[in-house]
Scaffold this active site. Sequence first.
Site, PDB file in Angstrom:
ATOM      1  N   CYS A   1      -8.460   2.372   0.191  1.00 15.90           N
ATOM      2  CA  CYS A   1      -8.379   3.498   0.018  1.00 15.90           C
ATOM      3  C   CYS A   1      -7.943   4.068   1.562  1.00 15.90           C
ATOM      4  O   CYS A   1      -7.033   5.042   1.407  1.00 15.90           O
ATOM      5  CB  CYS A   1      -9.575   4.343  -0.251  1.00 15.90           C
ATOM      6  SG  CYS A   1     -11.164   3.313   0.318  1.00 15.90           S
TER       7      CYS A   1
ATOM      8  N   HIS B   1     -12.196  10.915   2.245  1.00 17.91           N
ATOM      9  CA  HIS B   1     -11.937  10.163   3.588  1.00 17.91           C
ATOM     10  C   HIS B   1     -11.255  10.831   4.533  1.00 17.91           C
ATOM     11  O   HIS B   1     -10.023  11.338   4.249  1.00 17.91           O
ATOM     12  CB  HIS B   1     -11.222   8.805   3.152  1.00 17.91           C
ATOM     13  CG  HIS B   1     -11.991   7.891   2.487  1.00 17.91           C
ATOM     14  ND1 HIS B   1     -13.331   7.955   1.937  1.00 17.91           N
ATOM     15  CD2 HIS B   1     -11.606   6.253   1.985  1.00 17.91           C
ATOM     16  CE1 HIS B   1     -14.011   6.744   1.625  1.00 17.91           C
ATOM     17  NE2 HIS B   1     -12.777   6.078   1.526  1.00 17.91           N
TER      18      HIS B   1
END
Length: 348
Positions: A128, A248
């Site tokens: 990710c 994130h």
Amino acid sequence: SGYQVAVVGATGAVGTKMLEMLAEADFPIAGVKLLASKRSAGKVLLFKDQELVIEETTAESFEGIDIALFSAGGSVSKEFAPEAVKRGAVVIDNTSAFRMDLNVPLVVPQVNELALKEHQGIIANPNCSTIQMMVALEPVRKAYGLSRIIVSTYQAVSGAGVSAINELKEQSQKMLNDEPVEAHILPCGGDKKHFPIAFNALPQIDVFSDAGYTYEEWKMMNETKKIMADETIKVAATCVRIPVVSGHSESIYFEVKDELATVFGIQNELEKAPGVVLQDDPATQLYPTALTSVGKKETFVGRVRKDLDDDLGFHMWVVSDNLLKGAAWNSIEIAESLHRLDLVRVPK
Ligand code: A2P
């Protein structure tokens, strides 16, 4: 007509997003099969308005499947991805099980879509944190070259699954009530000690590996070179878990090759780039944050600025929903690319 699609790990943090994203996919779907562990067999989930019953994952589950989306952990992928391929399914795997295998393309469609042509049945979805960094840096690399990346991440707990989300919420409640907290999941399942994530920051994601770097950090370093197909790019990562549910964030220092690169030029490239949204205006406090990225498929970039000491150095802040572009949505985009390139088949 259309593809038969299987989602392995359908009850998980990524799997449930896979279902949501599949509903928006730009390829024909004839049917969806939901797979998870025995524990979930018989439970029902909605796809569009259809009720689908979850089944236990077995080798036979993949009979008649065209596209299998895996997100149930590395060991499940290692066991069942080859079984799926044997039965004619193309596997798009979200785990790190096959990412560095030479005959497995590691793909961010905005960067290296054509690597899909070499697939032998399994395609790997990158980590990710790597994906959003690639989406933001590829436009820079194309325009000005890229020689070095130093990245520090601020990663959400949903990357560690549903149990980590629950742990953050329970610990947060307890801390606010001045009750003692317990930690069982983070920093990672595979290590001996656990620490609270609520009101904390943990400089460990995944277990430690060579040279004092964690696996998560090695993933970012190795995967970057593979996706950009350039072994000469210098990459160093520090990966940190913070008490955010999703989204994130990354502080990225990078050095370009072209001394004509400017902040304005880089912003311009980012503005034109596919999958990128530039949110960069200090005068109006415009910059991306984890919360504003949640639920969005794009990668958001802000705080682009010149390093004051290195002529070729720049800094930026990159944010994306780790469950969407970082996982489920990138997998769906890979499937869209496979469909468009007529590659939804296992080569003989
Ligand atoms: P289950 O809910 O039945 O345990 P997360 O990343 O959020 O932790 O989710 C992990 C996903 O992987 C869940 O959907 C989980 O299903 C699934 N899973 C875990 N172990 C297995 C297994 N042995 N076979 C198939 N799916 C599994």
